[in-house]
Design a protein around this motif. Structure first.
Motif, PDB file in Angstrom:
ATOM      1  N   SER A   1       0.921  -1.200  -0.095  1.00  0.00           N
ATOM      2  CA  SER A   1      -0.102   0.049  -0.155  1.00  0.00           C
ATOM      3  C   SER A   1       0.903   1.002  -0.098  1.00  0.00           C
ATOM      4  O   SER A   1       1.938   1.046   0.572  1.00  0.00           O
ATOM      5  CB  SER A   1      -0.755   0.012   1.219  1.00  0.00           C
ATOM      6  N   ALA A   2       0.199   2.223  -0.698  1.00  0.00           N
ATOM      7  CA  ALA A   2       0.938   3.515  -0.627  1.00  0.00           C
ATOM      8  C   ALA A   2      -0.120   4.618  -0.812  1.00  0.00           C
ATOM      9  O   ALA A   2      -0.932   4.551  -1.272  1.00  0.00           O
ATOM     10  CB  ALA A   2       2.075   3.581  -2.085  1.00  0.00           C
ATOM     11  N   ARG A   3       0.427   5.576   0.085  1.00  0.00           N
ATOM     12  CA  ARG A   3      -0.668   6.894  -0.176  1.00  0.00           C
ATOM     13  C   ARG A   3       0.196   8.164  -0.184  1.00  0.00           C
ATOM     14  O   ARG A   3       1.002   8.408   0.656  1.00  0.00           O
ATOM     15  CB  ARG A   3      -1.578   6.897   1.154  1.00  0.00           C
ATOM     16  N   GLU A   4      -0.282   8.883  -1.145  1.00  0.00           N
ATOM     17  CA  GLU A   4       0.248  10.113  -1.433  1.00  0.00           C
ATOM     18  C   GLU A   4      -1.433  11.179  -1.648  1.00  0.00           C
ATOM     19  O   GLU A   4      -1.959  11.031  -1.063  1.00  0.00           O
ATOM     20  CB  GLU A   4       1.374  10.446  -2.437  1.00  0.00           C
ATOM     21  N   ASP A   5      -1.099  11.410  -3.067  1.00  0.00           N
ATOM     22  CA  ASP A   5      -2.306  12.136  -3.418  1.00  0.00           C
ATOM     23  C   ASP A   5      -3.512  10.932  -3.868  1.00  0.00           C
ATOM     24  O   ASP A   5      -4.561  11.396  -3.588  1.00  0.00           O
ATOM     25  CB  ASP A   5      -2.156  13.176  -4.693  1.00  0.00           C
ATOM     26  N   VAL A   6      -2.779  10.032  -4.359  1.00  0.00           N
ATOM     27  CA  VAL A   6      -3.825   8.873  -4.662  1.00  0.00           C
ATOM     28  C   VAL A   6      -3.430   7.572  -3.957  1.00  0.00           C
ATOM     29  O   VAL A   6      -1.978   7.666  -3.640  1.00  0.00           O
ATOM     30  CB  VAL A   6      -3.581   8.466  -6.191  1.00  0.00           C
ATOM     31  N   GLY A   7      -4.283   7.055  -3.440  1.00  0.00           N
ATOM     32  CA  GLY A   7      -4.137   5.796  -2.546  1.00  0.00           C
ATOM     33  C   GLY A   7      -3.938   4.762  -3.350  1.00  0.00           C
ATOM     34  O   GLY A   7      -4.929   4.603  -4.212  1.00  0.00           O
ATOM     35  N   ILE A   8      -3.106   3.713  -3.435  1.00  0.00           N
ATOM     36  CA  ILE A   8      -3.144   2.467  -4.040  1.00  0.00           C
ATOM     37  C   ILE A   8      -2.877   1.310  -3.192  1.00  0.00           C
ATOM     38  O   ILE A   8      -1.668   1.362  -2.374  1.00  0.00           O
ATOM     39  CB  ILE A   8      -1.926   2.496  -5.156  1.00  0.00           C
ATOM     40  N   THR A   9      -3.768   0.490  -3.082  1.00  0.00           N
ATOM     41  CA  THR A   9      -3.361  -0.758  -2.124  1.00  0.00           C
ATOM     42  C   THR A   9      -3.524  -1.947  -3.143  1.00  0.00           C
ATOM     43  O   THR A   9      -4.472  -2.089  -3.977  1.00  0.00           O
ATOM     44  CB  THR A   9      -4.523  -0.842  -1.241  1.00  0.00           C
ATOM     45  N   VAL A  10      -2.754  -2.626  -3.187  1.00  0.00           N
ATOM     46  CA  VAL A  10      -2.578  -4.146  -3.879  1.00  0.00           C
ATOM     47  C   VAL A  10      -2.619  -5.227  -3.090  1.00  0.00           C
ATOM     48  O   VAL A  10      -1.808  -5.383  -2.143  1.00  0.00           O
ATOM     49  CB  VAL A  10      -1.517  -3.968  -4.868  1.00  0.00           C
ATOM     50  N   SER A  11      -3.562  -5.933  -3.095  1.00  0.00           N
ATOM     51  CA  SER A  11      -3.751  -7.113  -2.242  1.00  0.00           C
ATOM     52  C   SER A  11      -3.701  -8.469  -2.953  1.00  0.00           C
ATOM     53  O   SER A  11      -4.288  -8.361  -4.516  1.00  0.00           O
ATOM     54  CB  SER A  11      -4.999  -7.409  -1.383  1.00  0.00           C
ATOM     55  N   TYR A  12      -2.981  -9.554  -2.851  1.00  0.00           N
ATOM     56  CA  TYR A  12      -2.729 -10.534  -3.501  1.00  0.00           C
ATOM     57  C   TYR A  12      -3.406 -11.856  -3.101  1.00  0.00           C
ATOM     58  O   TYR A  12      -3.635 -12.100  -1.893  1.00  0.00           O
ATOM     59  CB  TYR A  12      -1.235 -10.827  -3.499  1.00  0.00           C
ATOM     60  N   TRP A  13      -4.144 -12.482  -4.052  1.00  0.00           N
ATOM     61  CA  TRP A  13      -4.801 -13.779  -3.610  1.00  0.00           C
ATOM     62  C   TRP A  13      -4.598 -15.027  -4.368  1.00  0.00           C
ATOM     63  O   TRP A  13      -4.106 -14.934  -5.685  1.00  0.00           O
ATOM     64  CB  TRP A  13      -6.546 -13.246  -3.835  1.00  0.00           C
ATOM     65  N   GLN A  14      -5.036 -16.118  -3.683  1.00  0.00           N
ATOM     66  CA  GLN A  14      -4.555 -17.333  -4.360  1.00  0.00           C
ATOM     67  C   GLN A  14      -5.334 -17.449  -5.797  1.00  0.00           C
ATOM     68  O   GLN A  14      -5.030 -18.102  -6.563  1.00  0.00           O
ATOM     69  CB  GLN A  14      -4.882 -18.433  -3.693  1.00  0.00           C
ATOM     70  N   ASP A  15      -6.858 -17.335  -5.723  1.00  0.00           N
ATOM     71  CA  ASP A  15      -7.687 -17.440  -6.511  1.00  0.00           C
ATOM     72  C   ASP A  15      -8.828 -16.370  -6.552  1.00  0.00           C
ATOM     73  O   ASP A  15      -8.944 -15.569  -5.676  1.00  0.00           O
ATOM     74  CB  ASP A  15      -8.182 -18.736  -6.657  1.00  0.00           C
ATOM     75  N   LEU A  16      -9.854 -16.395  -7.667  1.00  0.00           N
ATOM     76  CA  LEU A  16     -11.001 -15.603  -7.803  1.00  0.00           C
ATOM     77  C   LEU A  16     -11.837 -15.808  -6.691  1.00  0.00           C
ATOM     78  O   LEU A  16     -12.672 -14.829  -6.106  1.00  0.00           O
ATOM     79  CB  LEU A  16     -11.744 -15.782  -9.155  1.00  0.00           C
ATOM     80  N   HIS A  17     -12.126 -17.023  -6.212  1.00  0.00           N
ATOM     81  CA  HIS A  17     -13.001 -17.317  -5.177  1.00  0.00           C
ATOM     82  C   HIS A  17     -12.491 -16.834  -3.941  1.00  0.00           C
ATOM     83  O   HIS A  17     -13.435 -16.477  -3.281  1.00  0.00           O
ATOM     84  CB  HIS A  17     -13.180 -18.980  -5.080  1.00  0.00           C
ATOM     85  N   SER A  18     -11.299 -16.786  -3.626  1.00  0.00           N
ATOM     86  CA  SER A  18     -10.922 -16.143  -2.548  1.00  0.00           C
ATOM     87  C   SER A  18     -11.064 -14.512  -2.401  1.00  0.00           C
ATOM     88  O   SER A  18     -11.441 -14.157  -1.254  1.00  0.00           O
ATOM     89  CB  SER A  18      -9.225 -16.299  -2.346  1.00  0.00           C
ATOM     90  N   ILE A  19     -11.058 -14.059  -3.386  1.00  0.00           N
ATOM     91  CA  ILE A  19     -11.413 -12.641  -3.683  1.00  0.00           C
ATOM     92  C   ILE A  19     -12.828 -12.337  -3.397  1.00  0.00           C
ATOM     93  O   ILE A  19     -13.203 -11.476  -2.630  1.00  0.00           O
ATOM     94  CB  ILE A  19     -11.012 -12.118  -5.077  1.00  0.00           C
ATOM     95  N   GLN A  20     -13.637 -13.201  -4.062  1.00  0.00           N
ATOM     96  CA  GLN A  20     -15.087 -13.151  -3.713  1.00  0.00           C
ATOM     97  C   GLN A  20     -15.526 -12.959  -2.461  1.00  0.00           C
ATOM     98  O   GLN A  20     -16.201 -12.566  -1.780  1.00  0.00           O
ATOM     99  CB  GLN A  20     -15.850 -14.261  -4.867  1.00  0.00           C
ATOM    100  N   ARG A  21     -15.108 -14.287  -1.745  1.00  0.00           N
ATOM    101  CA  ARG A  21     -15.201 -14.431  -0.279  1.00  0.00           C
ATOM    102  C   ARG A  21     -14.928 -13.191   0.350  1.00  0.00           C
ATOM    103  O   ARG A  21     -15.789 -12.932   1.417  1.00  0.00           O
ATOM    104  CB  ARG A  21     -14.380 -15.588   0.086  1.00  0.00           C
ATOM    105  N   TRP A  22     -13.659 -12.463   0.136  1.00  0.00           N
ATOM    106  CA  TRP A  22     -13.324 -11.320   0.837  1.00  0.00           C
ATOM    107  C   TRP A  22     -14.176 -10.355   0.661  1.00  0.00           C
ATOM    108  O   TRP A  22     -14.677  -9.365   1.345  1.00  0.00           O
ATOM    109  CB  TRP A  22     -11.744 -10.938   0.612  1.00  0.00           C
ATOM    110  N   LYS A  23     -14.672 -10.103  -0.652  1.00  0.00           N
ATOM    111  CA  LYS A  23     -15.734  -9.171  -1.018  1.00  0.00           C
ATOM    112  C   LYS A  23     -16.945  -9.269  -0.218  1.00  0.00           C
ATOM    113  O   LYS A  23     -17.428  -8.054   0.119  1.00  0.00           O
ATOM    114  CB  LYS A  23     -15.991  -9.124  -2.477  1.00  0.00           C
ATOM    115  N   THR A  24     -17.248 -10.231   0.111  1.00  0.00           N
ATOM    116  CA  THR A  24     -18.551 -10.314   0.744  1.00  0.00           C
ATOM    117  C   THR A  24     -18.535 -10.492   2.205  1.00  0.00           C
ATOM    118  O   THR A  24     -19.426 -10.880   2.903  1.00  0.00           O
ATOM    119  CB  THR A  24     -19.458 -11.659   0.003  1.00  0.00           C
ATOM    120  N   ASN A  25     -17.195 -10.346   2.932  1.00  0.00           N
ATOM    121  CA  ASN A  25     -16.969 -10.480   4.281  1.00  0.00           C
ATOM    122  C   ASN A  25     -17.916  -9.457   4.880  1.00  0.00           C
ATOM    123  O   ASN A  25     -17.829  -8.157   4.361  1.00  0.00           O
ATOM    124  CB  ASN A  25     -15.556 -10.411   4.385  1.00  0.00           C
TER     125      ASN A  25
END
Length: 113
Positions: free
Chosen positions: A50-74
């Motif tokens: 993650s980095a924050r200046e004028d624009v914040g950018i956070t990159v998270s890394y995931w094993q698969d699309l299912h993991s991302i979907q599960r996190w999105k709906t936490n």
């Protein structure tokens, strides 16, 4: 904690969250810290940068699309998303990408110079 996520050999996925913050800051840092703790507990989570200046950018890394979907709906993440729209962000964009290849450079302590 390393500032660069230690990820496995590809393929894996990245969620790239780019944001512009509003003037409201109350509660933001605590929520961001809580989201990191929760994400780290999710199956399939690999790391974050993650980095924050004028624009914040956070990159998270995931094993698969299912993991991302599960996190999105936490349930707590859903509440953070709601508060982000209502209070903390003037705009944001989320991108999901499949990492096909990666490589790195790490300076050696024994380098001349």
């Amino acid at each position: 904690m390393s500032l660069i996520a230690q990820t496995p050999q590809p393929p894996y996925y990245a969620v790239i969250f780019t944001s512009l913050r509003s003037e409201l800051t109350q509660g933001y840092q605590a929520m961001a810290e809580r989201m990191l703790v929760l994400a780290q507990q999710e199956p399939g989570f690999l790391g974050v940068e993650s980095a924050r200046e004028d624009v914040g950018i956070t990159v998270s890394y995931w094993q698969d699309l299912h993991s991302i979907q599960r996190w999105k709906t936490n349930i707590e993440h859903l509440e953070a998303q709601k508060l982000g729209r209502e209070k903390w962000y003037t705009s944001f964009k989320t991108r999901i990408a499949k990492i096909e290849r990666d490589y790195e450079f790490i300076a050696s302590d024994n380098q001349a110079g």
